[in-house]
Write a protein that holds these residues in place. Structure first.
Motif, mmCIF file in Angstrom:
data_model
loop_
_atom_site.group_PDB
_atom_site.id
_atom_site.type_symbol
_atom_site.label_atom_id
_atom_site.label_comp_id
_atom_site.label_asym_id
_atom_site.label_seq_id
_atom_site.Cartn_x
_atom_site.Cartn_y
_atom_site.Cartn_z
ATOM 1 N N ASP A 86 0.866 -1.160 0.000
ATOM 2 C CA ASP A 86 0.000 0.000 0.000
ATOM 3 C C ASP A 86 0.918 1.230 0.000
ATOM 4 N N ASP A 102 -0.124 5.099 0.723
ATOM 5 C CA ASP A 102 -0.392 6.113 1.761
ATOM 6 C C ASP A 102 -0.531 5.466 3.137
ATOM 7 N N GLY A 103 0.344 5.882 4.053
ATOM 8 C CA GLY A 103 0.295 5.337 5.410
ATOM 9 C C GLY A 103 1.193 4.117 5.597
ATOM 10 N N ASP A 136 -2.061 -0.320 5.791
ATOM 11 C CA ASP A 136 -2.281 0.390 7.056
ATOM 12 C C ASP A 136 -3.761 0.495 7.397
ATOM 13 N N ASP A 183 -7.224 -2.664 3.214
ATOM 14 C CA ASP A 183 -6.101 -3.530 2.835
ATOM 15 C C ASP A 183 -6.245 -4.940 3.421
HETATM 16 MG MG MG Z 1 -2.982 3.222 2.989
#
Ligand code: MG
Ligand code: G3P
Length: 353
Positions: free
Chosen positions: A22, A24-25, A297, A302
């Protein structure tokens, strides 16, 4: 920054596992690498800079073409990333090309939504921003949006260059696409409601709602601000609630992105392609991954996605983004919880050694 100089070629030893990251984060917050992500990625290359473990980025974000995102990521992370390794929320939109290739379509979201669609091959893609500019006073609040003039934006130029000259005020929009997180929610909700309840031509009357597509449905995601920000799913709820109040038929729409199982199936076939010479899209039945790791995250996106996809997916949840819990998530427990992406890669490499 250590830079992997060699290009991505076929991977000599075919590993029985692959990794989906993933963004972002997990890898970035805004444009800043987090959780030692550059170090984590370097571990997937050998000393001469050749990729040894197949991996890709599986993000619900987007707004620029995959090729540009790949070079941006390469810059930020110090490894050579091939466009094939970048799957964004809107990547599956290209599968709708047959249906809308020569039709007028409207695309919205941050970045360059119409450019994204034009690169996929849609010949009459126009940004909602440009579309709205052809209908005088369609957004009664625009005179008060003084900040719009200060925004650097190439979109206007790029998209109008790619659009043949035709009158958008007399042609029906055949589909609307939310490519990335919308910037001007009030304008977008107004203009999308106009398009959707008029059968594609604001001001007209027609029963038929043009198809509406969202690249993803994240309610919240981790950006730079310390706590979560509203994502495309929040925009979808706002649009849908308003549309359903002003129109007699509820909004019909399709959302792509994680946690849809197709995203994970597609990721698996791309990871297989990375094992092939020149990444040719040949069906490689001979190779089966024993484990595919999803490092994310966001439990409800996810982890839920990896769990729904089933074998061979294995979910790893980091504490660098939406999820910050001490223990595992209650509703969508991951197969493993770690602090950072670096720790996740360390765990994978040890488990697979
Ligand atoms: Mg993310
Ligand atoms: O807008 C981006 C966001 O919704 C999620 O991105 O990388 O966490 O899937 P990512």
């Amino acid at each position: 920054i250590y830079r992997v100089s060699a290009q991505l070629h076929s991977i000599p030893k075919r590993p029985s596992f692959g990794i989906a990251f993933d963004i972002d984060g997990v890898i970035l917050r805004g444009r800043t690498p987090i959780g030692d992500s550059p170090k984590a990625l370097r571990r997937l290359y050998d000393d001469s800079g050749c990729l040894k473990i197949p991996y890709l980025f599986l993000t619900n974000g987007g707004g620029i073409p995959e090729s540009r995102r790949a070079s941006e990521l390469s810059q930020l992370l110090g490894v050579n990333i091939d466009p094939i390794q970048v799957v964004q929320g809107h990547s599956p939109f290209k599968n709708l090309l047959k249906r809308f290739e020569n039709e007028l379509i409207v695309a919205t979201g941050k970045g360059e939504p119409a450019v994204v669609m034009s690169e996929y091959g849609f010949k009459k893609a126009i940004s909602l921003e440009e579309y709205a500019s052809h209908f005088h006073n369609i957004d009664p609040l625009s005179p008060y949006k003084t900040w719009t003039t200060k925004q650097p934006c190439n979109e206007q130029k790029n998209s109008s260059e790619s659009i043949p000259s035709f009158d958008v005020t007399s042609e029906r929009v055949k589909a609307a696409f939310v490519v990335s997180d919308p910037v001007d929610w009030s304008r977008d909700i107004q203009v999308l409601c106009d398009i959707l309840r008029s059968g594609g031509l604001p001001g007209e009357k027609c029963e038929h709602q043009p198809p509406m597509y969202f690249a993803a449905d994240d309610l919240e995601y981790q950006a730079v601000f310390p706590c979560e920000r509203l994502g495309m799913g929040a925009f979808r709820i706002a649009l849908e609630s308003i549309f359903n109040r002003i129109h007699h038929k509820p909004l019909e729409y399709t959302s792509f992105g994680k946690p849809n199982p197709e995203v994970f199936k597609n990721a698996e076939s791309i990871l297989k392609q990375l094992l092939n010479e020149d990444h040719k899209d040949i069906i490689n039945n001979s190779h089966h991954f024993e484990t595919l790791y999803m490092i994310g995250d966001n439990p409800s996106v996810d982890v839920k996605g990896a769990r729904q996809a089933g074998h061979p997916w294995f979910s790893i949840l980091t504490r660098t983004g939406v999820f910050r819990g001490k223990e595992n998530h209650t509703d969508y427990p991951a197969d493993r919880v770690v602090d950072t992406v670096e720790e996740a890669v360390e765990y994978i490499l040890q488990r697979e050694a």
